[in-house]
Design an enzyme around this catalytic site. Structure first.
Site, short mmCIF file in Angstrom:
data_model
loop_
_atom_site.label_atom_id
_atom_site.label_comp_id
_atom_site.label_asym_id
_atom_site.label_seq_id
_atom_site.Cartn_x
_atom_site.Cartn_y
_atom_site.Cartn_z
N LYS A 237 75.15 156.95 97.15
CA LYS A 237 75.04 155.58 96.62
C LYS A 237 75.61 155.42 95.22
O LYS A 237 76.04 154.33 94.85
CB LYS A 237 73.58 155.13 96.66
CG LYS A 237 73.03 154.98 98.07
CD LYS A 237 71.63 154.40 98.07
CE LYS A 237 71.12 154.26 99.51
NZ LYS A 237 69.80 153.59 99.57
N GLY B 198 58.50 152.65 103.70
CA GLY B 198 59.94 152.44 103.51
C GLY B 198 60.56 151.53 104.56
O GLY B 198 61.66 151.02 104.37
#
Length: 523
Positions: free
Chosen positions: A302, A488
């Site tokens: 990322k 999550g």
């Protein structure tokens, strides 16, 4: 429908290398394959226990619920057959006589081909003959096309070329073979990094997509269940837009079984595939436009992926992490976004607000304002959480096993940094928020948590960015300690809605509806 007349179909291997099976198990496997959505089954005669050609082939072919591909791979070509070559040929000739739909012959055993063609003619058989080649070490430019030409020159009804992908960038060669073929082509790369060669095969004109039976996992081959429930490759054509998850590892991702049904629900011609990427620079230089229309970006890329974007959205730029990339129509430039930030923070906020409402309280502004926010992990997901928490007025303490990375993030959000080794002894103030943004606790290492269990009761809320498993050990222990817990999954869903909007330009409300249709299947 006669599978030989289909543009492509799903073939399920019933027998695989290294697994010797009985004829009875093959018959049962064929029935399971039909129930799981296969169009054709592949039976390797060299994998049958104590194989007796006439007896066993009669049982298999008289009990077939689907078209059958019969193969007999000798040991010198990676199979199990060690006997006389003439016996192998006789077995395939018997398969022709008894009604096999497809007969596979190795290119190195091309001498068998003429005999099989004559045998097929003499017995008025409708079966198709496949000539195949399995290679591991194609390295020279054009070598693959020479092999394709040799395979076609045999006069086979169908040709098959299989390579092994040591890197996902090698798969692009396969897509270039199809325009040169005058007969149907089966082509793919084996191994986890070759998975997209199966999933994108219908887009480029492949004849077979292979899918495995439940409990019969093969690296690089999708399961029949995923082909049926998620990918629905019958919708894929040359105009299908391809989106993919760039990650390492990638097998844990639920993205394909969320995005693909959503594309279908809104009648969007797209497919979302997982991609095991080892080298970002090599990947982006290998797959130019128009192969992919966009990407999700996962662990560990990322942050690194920013330098491969032509433009980066200001929020993603300030965070220093991108989880979504769109190839902009027109100029083809790659534009990076971050949908993790709002996804994670709103998931936490909504849980706090819901708890306050249930207790009869009212929340003015963000319920995170003024709270201590203990963040574990300063990678891409951690950065998104940190900037989101800062924007809501939280006070941050950051831990990461890379102290310099944690310190840099703490400086960016005016927070405090502490050494990772101190996390186990860290005593939070009452009412603090704990957010795990590391892979600790993710499948298959599900028995770990990064904080001291005894401190969990001091946190008002515990959030875990991990969503496989759905209820991590951290969340279970926090719940037992009396903390509010947020999975999550909440972040995953919300960031995926943002990605869906960017991928398609459509509103996420439709996507949310689609999610509820598939979330039970996913989790």
């Amino acid at each position: 429908m006669d599978s030989a007349n289909q543009v492509w179909n799903v073939c399920a291997p019933i027998t695989t290398q290294g697994r010797s099976v009985s004829v009875e198990k093959i018959v049962n496997g064929m029935k399971h394959a039909k129930a799981e959505g296969a169009d054709t089954v592949e039976v390797r005669l060299d994998c049958i226990t104590n194989f007796h050609p006439l007896h066993d082939l009669k049982i298999i072919l008289q009990n077939k619920p689907l078209p059958v591909l019969i193969a007999y791979r000798p040991k010198w070509e990676g199979g199990l057959y060690e006997g006389d070559e003439s016996m192998g040929l006789e077995a395939l000739q018997l398969a022709v006589e008894l009604g096999a739909d497809f007969i596979e012959v190795e290119l190195k055993a091309a001498s068998w081909f003429a005999s099989l063609v004559e045998h097929k003619r003499n017995h008025n058989s409708y079966g198709k003959i496949i000539v195949s080649c399995y290679v591991d070490d194609i390295t020279l430019p054009g070598e693959e096309l020479q092999l394709v030409a040799r395979l076609q020159a045999t006069g086979a009804d169908i040709i098959k070329l299989v390579t092994h992908a040591a890197d996902i960038t090698e798969v692009i060669r396969i897509f270039s073979w199809f325009p040169y073929c005058q007969v149907p082509l089966i082509a793919y790369s084996s191994g986890e990094r070759g998975l997209i060669s199966q999933l994108l095969s219908p887009k480029f004109g492949g004849f077979f997509v292979y899918g495995t039976l439940a409990g019969n996992s093969i690296p690089g081959i999708p399961s029949l269940e995923s082909l049926k429930e998620a990918y629905k490759l019958e919708r894929v054509n040359e105009d299908t837009k391809v989106f993919g998850l760039i990650s390492k590892p990638v097998s844990h991702s639920k993205g394909p079984i969320l995005h693909n049904p959503s594309f279908i629900h809104v009648n969007y011609n797209g497919i979302y595939v997982p991609m095991f990427v080892d080298d970002l620079k090599k990947f982006f230089s290998t797959y130019p436009s128009p192969y992919f229309s966009g990407f999700s970006v996962g662990i560990p890329y990322k942050e690194e992926v920013l330098k491969f974007c032509d433009e980066v959205h200001p929020l993603a730029q300030s965070i220093g992490a991108v989880n979504t990339i769109i190839r902009r129509p027109g100029d083809g430039k790659l534009v990076g976004y971050n949908t993790d930030c709002e996804a994670a923070i709103t998931a936490i906020e909504d849980a706090l607000i819901e708890h306050d409402c249930n207790d009869g309280g009212a929340t003015l502004g963000s319920p995170l304002a003024g709270r201590l926010f203990v963040l574990v992990g300063a990678g891409g997901a951690g950065k998104a959480l940190a900037f989101g928490a800062k924007s809501r007025g939280a006070r941050l303490v950051i831990f990461d096993n890379d102290f310099d990375r944690a310190k840099s993030l703490a400086c960016a959000v005016s927070g405090e940094v502490q050494p990772y080794k101190e996390l186990i002894n860290f005593q939070p103030e009452k009412g603090a928020i704990l957010a795990n943004a590391t892979p600790v606790g993710m499948h298959p290492n599900t028995d770990r948590i990064s904080v001291a269990e005894a401190t969990l009761g001091d946190y008002w809320l515990v959030f875990d960015a991990v969503y496989t498993p759905r209820r991590t050990k951290l969340l279970k222990e926090a719940d037992a300690a009396g903390a509010i817990t947020v999975s999550g999954i909440e972040m995953f869903l919300r960031q995926a809605i943002g990605q869906f909007n960017l991928f398609t330009g459509l509103e996420g409300t439709i996507f949310i509806f689609s999610f509820f249709q598939v979330c039970t299947y996913i989790f």
